[in-house]
Enzyme design. Structure first.
Site, PDB file in Angstrom:
ATOM      1  N   ASP A  47       8.055 -15.089  13.815  1.00  0.00           N
ATOM      2  CA  ASP A  47       8.230 -16.034  12.720  1.00  0.00           C
ATOM      3  C   ASP A  47       9.549 -15.787  11.997  1.00  0.00           C
ATOM      4  O   ASP A  47       9.843 -14.671  11.557  1.00  0.00           O
ATOM      5  CB  ASP A  47       7.066 -15.912  11.740  1.00  0.00           C
ATOM      6  CG  ASP A  47       7.112 -16.970  10.651  1.00  0.00           C
ATOM      7  OD1 ASP A  47       7.783 -16.745   9.640  1.00  0.00           O
ATOM      8  OD2 ASP A  47       6.484 -18.030  10.833  1.00  0.00           O
ATOM      9  N   CYS A  82      14.720 -25.349  15.660  1.00  0.00           N
ATOM     10  CA  CYS A  82      14.211 -24.708  14.439  1.00  0.00           C
ATOM     11  C   CYS A  82      15.364 -24.563  13.459  1.00  0.00           C
ATOM     12  O   CYS A  82      16.384 -23.934  13.779  1.00  0.00           O
ATOM     13  CB  CYS A  82      13.611 -23.340  14.756  1.00  0.00           C
ATOM     14  SG  CYS A  82      13.082 -22.404  13.292  1.00  0.00           S
ATOM     15  N   ASN A  83      15.203 -25.163  12.276  1.00  0.00           N
ATOM     16  CA  ASN A  83      16.233 -25.042  11.245  1.00  0.00           C
ATOM     17  C   ASN A  83      16.396 -23.599  10.796  1.00  0.00           C
ATOM     18  O   ASN A  83      17.507 -23.062  10.742  1.00  0.00           O
ATOM     19  CB  ASN A  83      15.869 -25.908  10.034  1.00  0.00           C
ATOM     20  CG  ASN A  83      16.090 -27.382  10.271  1.00  0.00           C
ATOM     21  OD1 ASN A  83      17.093 -27.945   9.856  1.00  0.00           O
ATOM     22  ND2 ASN A  83      15.147 -28.031  10.933  1.00  0.00           N
ATOM     23  N   THR A  84      15.273 -22.953  10.467  1.00  0.00           N
ATOM     24  CA  THR A  84      15.325 -21.603   9.907  1.00  0.00           C
ATOM     25  C   THR A  84      15.994 -20.627  10.862  1.00  0.00           C
ATOM     26  O   THR A  84      16.712 -19.723  10.434  1.00  0.00           O
ATOM     27  CB  THR A  84      13.899 -21.117   9.570  1.00  0.00           C
ATOM     28  OG1 THR A  84      13.213 -22.121   8.833  1.00  0.00           O
ATOM     29  CG2 THR A  84      13.941 -19.846   8.750  1.00  0.00           C
ATOM     30  N   CYS A 194      13.307 -28.871   8.140  1.00  0.00           N
ATOM     31  CA  CYS A 194      12.428 -28.061   8.985  1.00  0.00           C
ATOM     32  C   CYS A 194      11.983 -28.975  10.107  1.00  0.00           C
ATOM     33  O   CYS A 194      11.706 -30.158   9.866  1.00  0.00           O
ATOM     34  CB  CYS A 194      11.222 -27.534   8.207  1.00  0.00           C
ATOM     35  SG  CYS A 194      10.010 -26.701   9.268  1.00  0.00           S
TER      36      CYS A 194
END
Length: 233
Positions: A47, A82-84, A194
């Site tokens: 994550d 995935c942006n993060t 996101c």
């Protein structure tokens, strides 16, 4: 045409969403007109938000495995669903052997092209903490409004307790209040920062002017691959 390498698994539905948008954004008349896309749906990637908060392992080793798998398989350039995860891109760049299209930079360029200079950011907790949108958008003179701490938690929950959990009956009223507060601050447009946010907006029928970073990346990837693009932006 160039072959796209898609680093996926963050999350699986967001990966499917990006791939679908690439296909729909390609102006093709037959199968052979579409772009060769190699997808590594690597659900073993830890994550990203937890890693940024130093509550979980770094995703970098698994991200590098995906980078190398896709490059070895023939990808001419890479994108990431995935942006993060873009927060960790500086640690990947020394190891890259092919170009990488940065979703956040492409979204900033899109805003400039549309003369949008103030946006609200709807993202996961990790993306907010990282500040990656604010940093990159500042280089393009775009003001980014973010929710207060309670609002950030509300945005994080609609992603994890709504979309990722497959909860079709999720209560969106708190999320709607977050949008209204940012509108009052001058944000007429909202970045869906996101990869699950576009799914949330669609699933829960939330109204507003939204800029889908996934769609921006999909169309940029189609053009970079050398295929004719149908724009939905």
């Amino acid at each position: 045409m160039k072959t796209i390498g898609l680093i996926g698994g963050m999350g699986p539905m967001a990966t499917v969403d990006l791939l679908k948008k690439i296909i729909l954004s390609t102006d093709a008349q037959k199968d052979q007109d579409h772009i060769h896309v190699i997808v590594d749906n690597n659900t073993s990637i830890p994550d990203r938000s937890e890693a940024i908060w130093e509550k979980g392992p770094s995703p970098v080793p698994q991200l590098l495995e995906s980078v190398n798998r896709l490059t070895d398989a023939g990808a001419d350039f890479l994108i990431m669903s995935c942006n993060t995860a873009h927060y960790f891109l500086p640690k990947l760049q020394p190891h890259l052997r092919v170009p990488f299209l940065n979703m956040i930079e492409e979204t900033a360029k899109y805003c400039v092209s549309k003369q949008i200079n103030h946006v609200g950011l709807l993202a996961s907790g990790g993306t907010y903490t990282s500040g990656i949108y604010n940093k990159i958008f500042a280089n393009f003179n775009i003001n980014v409004s973010v929710p207060d701490d309670a609002g950030k938690e509300i945005c994080h929950k609609i992603i994890f307790e709504g979309v990722k959990a497959g909860n079709d009956n999720y209560n969106t009223q708190p999320f709607q209040s977050v949008l209204q507060k940012m509108r009052q601050e001058g944000a007429a447009s909202f970045i869906l920062g996101c990869t699950e946010m576009p799914l949330a907006i669609k699933t829960y029928n939330i109204a507003g002017h939204f800029i889908d970073a996934t769609q921006v990346l999909a169309e940029s990837a189609v053009r970079f691959a050398g295929a004719p693009c149908k724009s939905y932006l």
